[in-house]
Motif scaffolding. Structure first.
Motif, PDB file in Angstrom:
ATOM      1  N   LEU A 212      37.550   2.452  23.115  1.00 38.12           N
ATOM      2  CA  LEU A 212      39.047   2.359  22.814  1.00 38.12           C
ATOM      3  C   LEU A 212      39.178   1.100  21.686  1.00 38.12           C
ATOM      4  O   LEU A 212      40.036   0.985  21.001  1.00 38.12           O
ATOM      5  N   LEU A 213      38.548   0.031  21.916  1.00 36.60           N
ATOM      6  CA  LEU A 213      38.401  -1.256  20.627  1.00 36.60           C
ATOM      7  C   LEU A 213      38.263  -0.446  19.468  1.00 36.60           C
ATOM      8  O   LEU A 213      39.065  -1.262  18.531  1.00 36.60           O
ATOM      9  N   GLU A 214      37.456   0.426  19.365  1.00 38.04           N
ATOM     10  CA  GLU A 214      37.053   0.897  18.141  1.00 38.04           C
ATOM     11  C   GLU A 214      38.227   1.676  17.358  1.00 38.04           C
ATOM     12  O   GLU A 214      38.448   1.692  16.121  1.00 38.04           O
ATOM     13  N   ARG A 215      39.255   2.050  18.142  1.00 40.95           N
ATOM     14  CA  ARG A 215      40.478   2.765  17.818  1.00 40.95           C
ATOM     15  C   ARG A 215      41.656   1.821  17.568  1.00 40.95           C
ATOM     16  O   ARG A 215      42.682   2.422  17.062  1.00 40.95           O
ATOM     17  N   ALA A 216      41.427   0.523  18.001  1.00 39.72           N
ATOM     18  CA  ALA A 216      42.569  -0.358  17.773  1.00 39.72           C
ATOM     19  C   ALA A 216      42.464  -1.514  16.685  1.00 39.72           C
ATOM     20  O   ALA A 216      41.373  -1.385  16.009  1.00 39.72           O
ATOM     21  N   ARG A 217      43.400  -2.147  16.470  1.00 40.95           N
ATOM     22  CA  ARG A 217      43.395  -3.155  15.494  1.00 40.95           C
ATOM     23  C   ARG A 217      42.909  -4.419  15.927  1.00 40.95           C
ATOM     24  O   ARG A 217      43.730  -4.831  16.829  1.00 40.95           O
ATOM     25  N   ILE A 218      41.755  -5.094  16.045  1.00 45.30           N
ATOM     26  CA  ILE A 218      41.467  -6.390  16.440  1.00 45.30           C
ATOM     27  C   ILE A 218      41.353  -7.523  15.722  1.00 45.30           C
ATOM     28  O   ILE A 218      41.047  -7.656  14.792  1.00 45.30           O
ATOM     29  N   GLY A 219      42.334  -8.547  16.118  1.00 49.36           N
ATOM     30  CA  GLY A 219      42.512  -9.607  15.222  1.00 49.36           C
ATOM     31  C   GLY A 219      41.373 -10.884  15.674  1.00 49.36           C
ATOM     32  O   GLY A 219      40.951 -11.707  14.725  1.00 49.36           O
ATOM     33  N   LEU A 220      40.959 -11.028  16.848  1.00 47.68           N
ATOM     34  CA  LEU A 220      39.905 -11.781  17.026  1.00 47.68           C
ATOM     35  C   LEU A 220      39.456 -11.575  18.651  1.00 47.68           C
ATOM     36  O   LEU A 220      40.034 -10.866  19.084  1.00 47.68           O
ATOM     37  N   PHE A 221      38.138 -12.017  19.008  1.00 46.84           N
ATOM     38  CA  PHE A 221      37.793 -12.274  20.223  1.00 46.84           C
ATOM     39  C   PHE A 221      37.621 -13.519  20.773  1.00 46.84           C
ATOM     40  O   PHE A 221      37.130 -14.541  19.894  1.00 46.84           O
ATOM     41  N   ALA A 222      38.117 -13.984  21.940  1.00 48.57           N
ATOM     42  CA  ALA A 222      38.005 -14.982  22.375  1.00 48.57           C
ATOM     43  C   ALA A 222      37.154 -15.004  23.653  1.00 48.57           C
ATOM     44  O   ALA A 222      37.640 -14.152  24.666  1.00 48.57           O
TER      45      ALA A 222
ATOM     46  N   LEU B 149      45.193 -22.846  23.624  1.00 46.35           N
ATOM     47  CA  LEU B 149      45.836 -23.040  22.558  1.00 46.35           C
ATOM     48  C   LEU B 149      44.993 -22.777  21.201  1.00 46.35           C
ATOM     49  O   LEU B 149      45.477 -22.094  20.234  1.00 46.35           O
ATOM     50  N   CYS B 150      43.800 -22.946  21.361  1.00 45.76           N
ATOM     51  CA  CYS B 150      42.753 -22.941  20.404  1.00 45.76           C
ATOM     52  C   CYS B 150      42.633 -21.364  19.945  1.00 45.76           C
ATOM     53  O   CYS B 150      42.025 -21.185  18.791  1.00 45.76           O
ATOM     54  N   TYR B 151      42.792 -20.580  20.928  1.00 43.18           N
ATOM     55  CA  TYR B 151      42.660 -18.934  20.701  1.00 43.18           C
ATOM     56  C   TYR B 151      44.017 -18.383  20.491  1.00 43.18           C
ATOM     57  O   TYR B 151      44.095 -17.413  19.912  1.00 43.18           O
ATOM     58  N   GLN B 152      45.015 -18.964  21.361  1.00 42.01           N
ATOM     59  CA  GLN B 152      46.187 -18.141  21.412  1.00 42.01           C
ATOM     60  C   GLN B 152      47.312 -18.303  20.097  1.00 42.01           C
ATOM     61  O   GLN B 152      47.677 -17.307  19.496  1.00 42.01           O
ATOM     62  N   LEU B 153      47.200 -19.356  19.435  1.00 38.01           N
ATOM     63  CA  LEU B 153      47.940 -19.568  18.271  1.00 38.01           C
ATOM     64  C   LEU B 153      47.135 -18.843  17.241  1.00 38.01           C
ATOM     65  O   LEU B 153      47.815 -18.256  16.393  1.00 38.01           O
ATOM     66  N   PRO B 154      45.618 -18.805  16.972  1.00 35.27           N
ATOM     67  CA  PRO B 154      45.220 -18.189  16.000  1.00 35.27           C
ATOM     68  C   PRO B 154      45.438 -16.640  15.961  1.00 35.27           C
ATOM     69  O   PRO B 154      45.610 -15.914  15.192  1.00 35.27           O
ATOM     70  N   ALA B 155      45.136 -16.114  17.392  1.00 31.32           N
ATOM     71  CA  ALA B 155      45.613 -14.777  17.618  1.00 31.32           C
ATOM     72  C   ALA B 155      46.982 -14.296  17.060  1.00 31.32           C
ATOM     73  O   ALA B 155      47.239 -13.474  16.508  1.00 31.32           O
TER      74      ALA B 155
END
Length: 619
Positions: free
Chosen positions: A129-139, A46-52
């Protein structure tokens, strides 16, 4: 945080955060890096799912979760999908067409969470591929895999510092349930989390009862434990057993133990890396999706398994370290309900582990670290004090006697064992001095007890001054004394791989009478089995229910099984036992009433609400 609390209720069906969850979620959702140490079952996901989800709603993009195991990814994604979260994974189980579609969904911004193995993430193609996407966080889940000193080392994890280098503005959260101070520092250094906030929750799992018994036909002891603690009438004239995991060191022992347990009426299945991949996958799926399966496995099984209702973890062989023991036992009782951690342990285990360290290809530094970790585990096994205190102190956490381990429930008697220690140490010295070679505990015990075996005669050890001086003790008592002397650092297992015992430097002071030795007294034979004083850590929801509640409970379990098969997911992904038990007790009669049951969020209310009410009405 009001948004986070609302999302917790809407998506996950819970009404309050646990322990440090609120602080962690607020920190990561606000864009901060952190390292989270939280016990298995403590709510790490939950500590990464909810912030995501919060960051996705705020327009920051998808949460990328680095996960080391396919089973973990599949479990997490199945559970999130049931909650109405748009989650996916990329791993080798997908066809190229399926993987391509998920990549397109990533670029279109349609995913809330994407799980990926470190090997795939580190490829230039995927990083592009990640460079072309919008990334909210890395867990980064199971972050202890970065440690070269740990029990689950994965070389790929070391390279994950590339996330900080290539995406410096994307927050990162690393999570683990198992890390001592050295491992924490290594995680921070290798993942470039030097400026990250560290959140350390208690390592305590108060619902787990720890018990370590002296080996005396371990397989039979295991069977007696399962039958006494984890079997109950099934209402049809038979016995049903709780789900559990039994760990063995070798593949051969896994298969033999599973086969033997099955012959004794336990629904046991083997799991190890040498099994046919199809059989291994089928056994794992049965364990996850069926009730009452006992999986017998090597440590290749378990990391990231989310099954919440594992009621016991048993060890038939000594693990390699306290971290390994904690990680493996932590797979029991993830739902917070009572569970057992049971282990049978003997001197042969110590010899075997020492031999594995000596025979490994590791360098001298790694061997020293491994030996020190094993010594810490021996201290846990041999302690006369609270096992939980000893376990938590290893991770730097102060505690007090727990009242829920074998040494608290039945405090072992201790005595001044200096004389017995001197007998044993002197025997080790004199046998080696007379023969020019060292001997194992079995032969030394024969000497001490005055047994004229063929080997004693061959070496003329009946001529030694220590021959027969310990005849008042049984063979098992002497084996226990030798085991404790190894744990106390007074004896060492030889490096020749034969299990012989050598005097350690500390033995000199004991032999000269300058230092005393305290030993545990072995329990009387009658107490070696299950102890009445120790009680039971069994969970039996049905035992606490009246007839009407029990009827609803059984009806709900039947419905859940059908729904799980229809959706192709484990039963606990539909609802945990605790949610079903609460439904059975409260007997809600409307959708509004269902909203007050923990574990029922908006998506599950919409998907299953009507069926739940119908099942309850017909029960």
């Amino acid at each position: 945080m009001s948004d986070a609390l609302a999302l917790l209720k809407e998506v996950f069906g819970y009404f309050a955060f646990r322990d440090r969850q609120r602080d962690i979620i607020e920190h990561v959702a606000g864009g901060g890096d952190c390292l989270v140490l939280m016990p298995t079952g403590g709510g790490k996901s939950l500590c990464y799912q909810l912030p995501a989800l919060l960051r996705k709603r705020a327009g920051h993009g998808v949460g990328i979760v680095v996960s080391p195991l396919i089973a973990l990814m599949q479990d997490q994604v199945a559970a999130l999908s049931e909650l109405g979260v748009n989650a996916a994974y990329l791993n080798s189980t997908l066809s190229s067409a399926e993987a391509a579609e998920i990549e397109r969904a990533l670029l279109r911004g349609e995913l809330d969470l994407l799980y990926v193995a470190p090997e795939r993430l580190l490829t230039p193609r995927f990083l592009g591929l990640l460079e072309r996407a919008r990334i909210g966080l890395f867990a980064i889940d199971e972050a202890h895999c970065v440690s070269q000193w740990g029990h689950d080392f994965r070389p790929e994890y070391i390279q994950l510092s590339v996330l900080h280098e290539q995406f410096p503005d994307v927050p990162r959260i690393a999570l683990t349930a198992t890390a001592d101070a050295v491992t924490r520092d290594e995680i921070i250094h290798r993942l470039a989390l030097d400026d990250a906030q560290v959140f350390v929750s208690s390592f305590d799992r108060p619902n787990i009862r720890y018990r370590i018994v002296e080996k005396d036909n371990a397989r039979t002891q295991l069977l007696a434990f399962i039958r006494a603690e984890h079997g109950r009438p099934d209402g049809k004239g038979g016995i049903e057993h709780d789900a559990g995991v039994v760990y063995c060191l070798s593949r051969r022992k896994v298969e033999e133990t599973a086969e033997w347990l099955a012959s004794q009426g336990i629904n046991a299945l083997p799991y190890h890396a040498g099994l046919d991949a199809g059989v291994r996958q089928m056994n794992q799926q049965r364990f996850l999706r069926e009730e009452g399966i006992v999986i017998v496995a090597t440590i290749a099984f378990g990391m990231g398994i989310d099954k919440p209702d594992v009621r016991f973890v048993a060890h038939l062989d000594l693990p390699k370290s306290v971290e390994g023991y904690y990680q493996e036992t932590g797979r029991a009782g993830r739902d917070g309900l009572p569970a057992n951690a049971w282990m049978a342990y003997g001197l042969g285990d110590v010899v075997q582990q020492k031999r594995m360290i000596d025979d490994s290809d590791a360098d001298a530094v790694h061997k020293r670290v491994s030996a020190a970790k094993l010594d810490a585990l021996l201290g846990l096994c041999e302690t006369a004090g609270c096992r939980r205190e000893r376990l938590l102190s290893y991770f730097g956490e102060a505690s007090h006697p727990c009242g829920n381990c074998d040494t608290c429930l039945e405090p072992p008697a201790t005595c001044d064992g200096t004389r017995e220690a001197q007998m044993a140490l002197s025997c080790v010295y004199r046998a080696a001095q007379a023969s020019g070679v060292h001997f194992g505990a079995t032969h030394l015990t024969d000497i001490l007890r005055g047994q004229l075996t063929e080997r004693v005669r061959q070496w003329q050890h009946d001529k030694l001054s220590t021959f027969g001086v310990g005849g008042q003790f049984s063979a098992s008592q002497w084996m226990g004394i030798f085991r404790q002397l190894v744990a106390h650092g007074l004896l060492e297992v030889d490096h020749g791989g034969h299990g012989a015992l050598l005097l350690a430097p500390a033995a000199r002071a004991v032999l000269k009478g300058e230092v005393s030795v305290t030993l545990r007294q072995p329990p009387p034979t009658a107490r070696r089995g299950r102890s009445k004083a120790a009680g039971s850590a069994r969970v039996d929801h049905a035992a606490e229910m009246d007839s009407a509640t029990l009827a609803r409970w059984n009806a709900l379990r039947g419905w859940r099984g059908d729904a799980a098969r229809e959706h192709g997911v484990p039963a606990y992904v539909i609802f945990h036992d605790a949610t079903l038990a609460e439904l059975a007790r409260r007997a809600p009669a409307s959708l509004a009433d269902l909203q007050g049951i923990p574990g029922i969020g908006a998506a599950k209310l919409e998907r299953y609400g009507a069926a739940l009410l119908q099942t309850l009405a017909l029960a």
